[in-house]
Motif scaffolding. Structure first.
Motif, PDB file in Angstrom:
ATOM      1  N   ALA A   2      -5.732   9.705  -5.644  1.00 36.93           N
ATOM      2  CA  ALA A   2      -5.026   8.419  -5.755  1.00 36.93           C
ATOM      3  C   ALA A   2      -4.040   8.462  -6.908  1.00 36.93           C
ATOM      4  N   GLU A   8       4.609   2.058 -13.402  1.00 40.58           N
ATOM      5  CA  GLU A   8       3.693   0.959 -13.159  1.00 40.58           C
ATOM      6  C   GLU A   8       3.080   0.436 -14.461  1.00 40.58           C
ATOM      7  N   THR A  34      -6.108  -5.844  -9.609  1.00 44.44           N
ATOM      8  CA  THR A  34      -5.602  -6.224  -8.292  1.00 44.44           C
ATOM      9  C   THR A  34      -4.080  -6.369  -8.310  1.00 44.44           C
ATOM     10  N   GLU A  37      -2.680  -2.905  -8.442  1.00 44.40           N
ATOM     11  CA  GLU A  37      -2.964  -2.241  -7.177  1.00 44.40           C
ATOM     12  C   GLU A  37      -1.921  -2.640  -6.130  1.00 44.40           C
ATOM     13  N   ALA A  38      -1.558  -3.937  -6.132  1.00 43.45           N
ATOM     14  CA  ALA A  38      -0.537  -4.424  -5.196  1.00 43.45           C
ATOM     15  C   ALA A  38       0.822  -3.823  -5.514  1.00 43.45           C
ATOM     16  N   SER A  41       0.948  -0.270  -4.338  1.00 45.98           N
ATOM     17  CA  SER A  41       1.039  -0.127  -2.883  1.00 45.98           C
ATOM     18  C   SER A  41       2.473  -0.200  -2.389  1.00 45.98           C
ATOM     19  N   THR A  42       3.352  -0.888  -3.122  1.00 47.27           N
ATOM     20  CA  THR A  42       4.753  -0.953  -2.714  1.00 47.27           C
ATOM     21  C   THR A  42       5.440   0.395  -2.853  1.00 47.27           C
ATOM     22  N   HIS A  43       4.813   1.294  -3.609  1.00 45.53           N
ATOM     23  CA  HIS A  43       5.334   2.652  -3.776  1.00 45.53           C
ATOM     24  C   HIS A  43       4.538   3.657  -2.942  1.00 45.53           C
ATOM     25  N   GLN A  44       3.747   3.131  -2.022  1.00 50.96           N
ATOM     26  CA  GLN A  44       2.945   3.978  -1.142  1.00 50.96           C
ATOM     27  C   GLN A  44       1.989   4.870  -1.921  1.00 50.96           C
ATOM     28  N   SER A  46      -1.979   4.608  -4.179  1.00 43.37           N
ATOM     29  CA  SER A  46      -3.169   3.798  -4.415  1.00 43.37           C
ATOM     30  C   SER A  46      -3.614   3.976  -5.856  1.00 43.37           C
TER      31      SER A  46
END
Length: 244
Positions: A2, A8, A34, A37-38, A41-44, A46
């Motif tokens: 991951a 980030e 959270t 984590e969101a 996810s926008t950068h593909q 985890s």
């Protein structure tokens, strides 16, 4: 494995994620995790659960970011705005890690995830070292200049108090490197940092500069200043002057 992108955690959210004096409550830490984590996810990618602690630690120290020192040599304008700037960065010690994932975003994600652990107590002093900006990614282009090569070096400048005696990393992949003075030509750009946007910015700066002989053509740096949740976040492309 991951991953979380380099940027980030470079600068955590300015609205909700404020510095805290006391240990963060479990509910707040879960909310924070959270949130990131969101964003991840926008950068593909985890975000592994074991990053919750380092994220909380970075958030507690969110308001203090030490700038990497430099001297401005010259600024060049176009249409009454700064088009690019030339700077001299003095010699200094950086914590560096190199990754060669299929995508640029993956390499900086995996590299900075390790660096953030080093910053957040996984070091010989077992303490939070403090964040510096920008975090710099050194990239290499193929001979045609059409695509990025996989290996990306992600570098974190050691805060001033640790320059003489850098804390040793617990992770053997992280190296403390003494960089020689670095003279760069920089241009600000805003938004995402992907292979596509990086190649575009390299092309734009070459158009402004013409074809100087004393600038490297296959090695560049991308400086990250703000988190990816900022729609128009600030970045810089750095061209490197050849050493005399």
């Amino acid at each position: 494995m991951a991953r979380i992108t380099l940027e980030e955690l470079n600068e955590l959210g300015d609205e909700d994620l404020e510095e805290e004096e006391e240990p963060m409550e479990e509910e707040e830490q879960s909310r924070l995790f959270t949130h990131w984590e969101a964003v991840a996810s926008t950068h593909q990618v985890s975000l592994p659960q074991d990053m919750a602690g380092p994220i909380a630690e970075m958030t507690r120290h969110n308001q203090t970011r030490e700038p990497v020192p430099y001297v401005s040599i010259s600024q060049h304008e176009k249409c009454e705005e700064t088009a690019y700037e030339e700077r001299l960065y003095p010699a200094g010690k950086w914590a560096c890690i190199t990754k060669g994932e299929p995508k640029y975003e993956q390499s900086i994600s995996l590299g900075f995830m390790k660096l953030i652990r080093y910053i957040c107590k996984e070091n010989s002093l077992a303490r939070h070292l403090g964040m510096t900006v920008p975090v710099v990614n050194e990239i290499h282009l193929n001979k045609e200049g059409t695509e990025l090569l996989p290996d990306v070096l992600t570098a974190y400048y050691l805060p001033g108090e640790f320059q003489l005696n850098p804390p040793l990393p617990m992770d053997p992949e992280i190296q403390i490197i003494e960089r020689a003075p670095l003279q760069v030509i920089t241009r600000v750009f805003y938004g995402t940092t992907t292979e596509e946007t990086i190649l575009r910015e390299i092309h734009l700066l070459w158009e402004l500069l013409g074809s100087p002989d004393n600038v490297l053509r296959e090695t560049y740096m991308v400086a990250a200043y703000q988190n990816p949740g900022v729609p128009n976040r600030r970045n810089e492309i750095w061209f490197i002057r050849r050493a005399d």
